[in-house]
Design an enzyme around this catalytic site. Structure first.
Site, PDB file in Angstrom:
ATOM      1  NE  ARG A   9      -2.491   0.920   3.583  1.00 50.66           N
ATOM      2  CZ  ARG A   9      -3.169   0.606   4.681  1.00 50.66           C
ATOM      3  NH1 ARG A   9      -4.418   0.201   4.594  1.00 50.66           N
ATOM      4  NH2 ARG A   9      -2.618   0.673   5.877  1.00 50.66           N
ATOM      5  CE  LYS A  57      -2.332   4.770   7.086  1.00 46.61           C
ATOM      6  NZ  LYS A  57      -3.602   4.756   7.820  1.00 46.61           N
TER       7      LYS A  57
HETATM    8  N1  PLP Z   1      -9.439   4.103   6.730  1.00 41.19           N
HETATM    9  C1  PLP Z   1      -8.573   5.087   7.026  1.00 41.19           C
HETATM   10  C2  PLP Z   1      -8.867   6.455   6.536  1.00 41.19           C
HETATM   11  C3  PLP Z   1      -7.419   4.814   7.762  1.00 41.19           C
HETATM   12  O1  PLP Z   1      -6.555   5.778   8.064  1.00 41.19           O
HETATM   13  C4  PLP Z   1      -7.183   3.487   8.191  1.00 41.19           C
HETATM   14  C5  PLP Z   1      -5.986   3.165   8.960  1.00 41.19           C
HETATM   15  O2  PLP Z   1      -5.001   2.780   8.466  1.00 41.19           O
HETATM   16  C6  PLP Z   1      -8.109   2.487   7.841  1.00 41.19           C
HETATM   17  C7  PLP Z   1      -9.224   2.834   7.116  1.00 41.19           C
HETATM   18  C8  PLP Z   1      -7.876   1.056   8.193  1.00 41.19           C
HETATM   19  O3  PLP Z   1      -6.813   0.513   7.476  1.00 41.19           O
HETATM   20  P1  PLP Z   1      -5.929  -0.659   8.075  1.00 41.19           P
HETATM   21  O4  PLP Z   1      -6.863  -1.726   8.442  1.00 41.19           O
HETATM   22  O5  PLP Z   1      -5.009  -1.035   6.982  1.00 41.19           O
HETATM   23  O6  PLP Z   1      -5.233  -0.096   9.254  1.00 41.19           O
HETATM   24  C1  COI Z   2      -4.214   3.030  11.585  1.00 43.50           C
HETATM   25  O1  COI Z   2      -5.187   2.373  11.917  1.00 43.50           O
HETATM   26  O2  COI Z   2      -3.089   2.568  11.521  1.00 43.50           O
HETATM   27  C2  COI Z   2      -4.335   4.428  11.249  1.00 43.50           C
HETATM   28  O3  COI Z   2      -3.592   4.876  10.433  1.00 43.50           O
HETATM   29  C3  COI Z   2      -5.255   5.246  11.961  1.00 43.50           C
HETATM   30  C4  COI Z   2      -4.590   6.503  12.414  1.00 43.50           C
HETATM   31  C5  COI Z   2      -4.854   7.622  11.476  1.00 43.50           C
HETATM   32  C6  COI Z   2      -4.828   6.811  13.829  1.00 43.50           C
END
Ligand code: PLP
Ligand code: COI
Length: 339
Positions: free
Chosen positions: A83, A185
Site C-alpha cells: 500500500r 495514506k
Molecule cells: N481508513 C482510514 C482512513 C485509515 O486511516 C485506516 C488506517 O489505516 C483504515 C481505514 C484502516 O486501514 P488498516 O486496516 O489497513 O489499518
Molecule cells: C491506523 O489504523 O493505523 C491508522 O492509520 C489510523 C490513524 C490515522 C490513527
C-alpha cells in the site's frame, strides 16, 4: 523514555518515545538503499521542503504483537509495504521497495522489542513515513525523499477496547472525493478530518462517519477505520471506489467472515438509510482493531444497534482476528510473520 515508566496496564492510543528509529534517504532518480537505526529524536528539515509546503508525504500504520510466550509477531506487513508503494506512486515519490520497507520495520521492532506491551494489553504501533525532504518552491516533486520508521507502544484507539462507540454522520464535511487521494495514506487526507472530529468529540461522539462526496448518500468510512454492517445475516462493507482506504483489517475481516465463519460478504455501496436497518455495525482498522458501533446519529435522529451492546458477529470476528494477531490461535491464512 525508559520502559520502566510505561504503564502497560493502562495504555491508550497516545505517543510514547522509544529507543530508536530507522532512516534512509533517496535522491529523485536513484534507488532506495538500506538505511540505519538511530536514536529516536528530532530531525532537521528545510522550511522549503515539499512535505512542509505541499504535503508530499504518506504514512503507514501497523502493529507488532507479543504472544503469551514472548514471541514477536507482525500482522501482514507486506500488505503495508504494497500500500505504501502504491501511495508513493500516486504522490509522485519513488516507491520504497518491499525488501527495504520490511527490513526497516523488522529492524525497528527488534531494537525496541522491550517496548512491545505484554500479550493482549496492546501492541507496538509502527509508523513508516515517506516524504519529500528537499526544497522546492514550485509545486513539483521533491528532488530528495526520506523514509523513516518509528514506533510507540499503544492501547486501543477508541477508549475501552471492545466497547460500543457512538458515531455521528457528517452532513457538513467529506473525507475524500472520487479520483482524489482517498485510497492512499496521504498525510494530507487526515488534517481535514481534525475539525469535524473534534467537533463531534465535544458533542460526546467518538468519531465521524463520512458519506460519499458526490451524492452524500453512501457510507464511505469512519475517520480512520473502515465501515461494516451486518444485514440479514450478511456482512456488507462499502466497495473500494477510489475514495476509500483499502484497509488491511478490512480485507482480513472479509476473509475471516467468509472462510472461517461461512458468512456471505458483499462489497457494495451501502446507503446511510440502509445501514440504519442493520443488526450490527462496526468499524475496523489497525488502530481501531474491531470497534462495535453502538449508535449512529444522522439528521438529528440517533439509532441504537444491538441494544447498544457488542453484536455476536462483531464479537466473533474480534476474537478470531485478535486470536491470530496475538498468536493464541492457529493462523490458517499465513498472515503472521514471526520475528
Ligand atoms: N481508513 C482510514 C482512513 C485509515 O486511516 C485506516 C488506517 O489505516 C483504515 C481505514 C484502516 O486501514 P488498516 O486496516 O489497513 O489499518
Ligand atoms: C491506523 O489504523 O493505523 C491508522 O492509520 C489510523 C490513524 C490515522 C490513527
Amino acid at each position: 523514555m525508559s520502559t520502566n515508566n510505561i504503564d502497560f496496564d493502562n495504555l491508550t492510543f497516545t505517543f510514547t518515545k522509544t529507543r530508536s528509529m530507522y532512516v534512509t534517504k533517496c535522491k529523485q532518480g536513484d534507488n532506495w538503499n538500506s538505511g540505519e537505526l538511530v536514536p529516536y529524536g528530532n530531525i532537521s528539515i528545510s522550511p522549503a521542503s515539499t512535505v512542509l509546503n505541499y504535503g508530499q508525504g504518506l504514512f503507514e500504520g501497523m502493529k507488532a504483537y507479543k504472544t503469551e510466550g514472548g514471541r514477536i509477531l507482525l500482522f501482514r506487513p507486506e500488505k503495508n509495504a504494497e500500500r505504501a508503494a502504491m501511495g508513493c506512486t500516486r504522490l509522485s515519490m519513488p516507491e520504497v521497495p518491499k525488501n527495504v520497507f520490511l527490513e526497516a520495520v523488522k529492524t525497528v521492532v527488534k531494537d525496541n522489542s522491550d517496548y512491545i506491551p505484554p500479550t493482549e494489553q496492546g501492541a507496538l504501533y509502527i509508523r513508516p513515513i515517506v516524504f519529500g525532504s528537499a526544497e522546492g518552491l514550485g509545486v513539483a516533486p521533491s528532488t530528495e525523499y526520506t523514509f523513516m520508521v518509528y514506533c510507540s507502544p499503544v492501547g486501543p484507539y477508541f477508549k475501552g477496547g471492545l466497547t460500543p462507540i457512538k458515531l455521528i454522520v457528517s452532513t457538513q464535511y467529506h473525507r475524500a472525493p472520487l479520483k482524489g487521494t482517498g485510497s492512499v495514506k496521504a498525510i494530507g487526507n487526515y488534517v481535514p478530518g481534525m475539525l469535524p472530529s473534534s467537533n463531534a468529540k465535544k458533542e460526546g461522539f467518538a468519531e465521524i462517519i463520512y458519506l460519499d462526496a458526490a451524492e452524500e448518500k453512501y457510507i464511505e468510512e469512519v475517520g480512520a477505520a473502515n465501515f461494516f454492517a451486518v444485514i440479514d445475516g450478511k456482512i456488507i462493507t462499502p466497495e473500494l471506489t477510489g475514495s476509500i482506504l483499502p484497509g488491511i483489517t478490512r480485507d482480513s475481516v472479509m476473509h475471516i467472515a467468509k472462510e472461517k465463519l461461512g458468512i456471505d460478504v458483499e462489497e457494495r455501496r451501502i446507503s446511510i438509510d440502509e445501514a440504519m436497518t442493520a443488526e450490527e455495525v462496526f468499524c475496523a482498522g489497525t488502530a481501531a482493531i474491531i470497534s462495535p458501533i453502538g449508535s449512529i446519529k444522522y439528521n438529528n435522529k440517533e439509532h441504537i444497534f444491538s441494544n447498544g451492546d457488542v453484536g455476536p458477529i462483531t464479537r466473533e470476528l474480534y476474537d478470531i482476528l485478535t486470536g491470530i494477531q496475538y498468536g493464541n490461535d492457529r493462523d490458517p491464512f499465513g498472515w503472521i510473520l514471526e520475528l
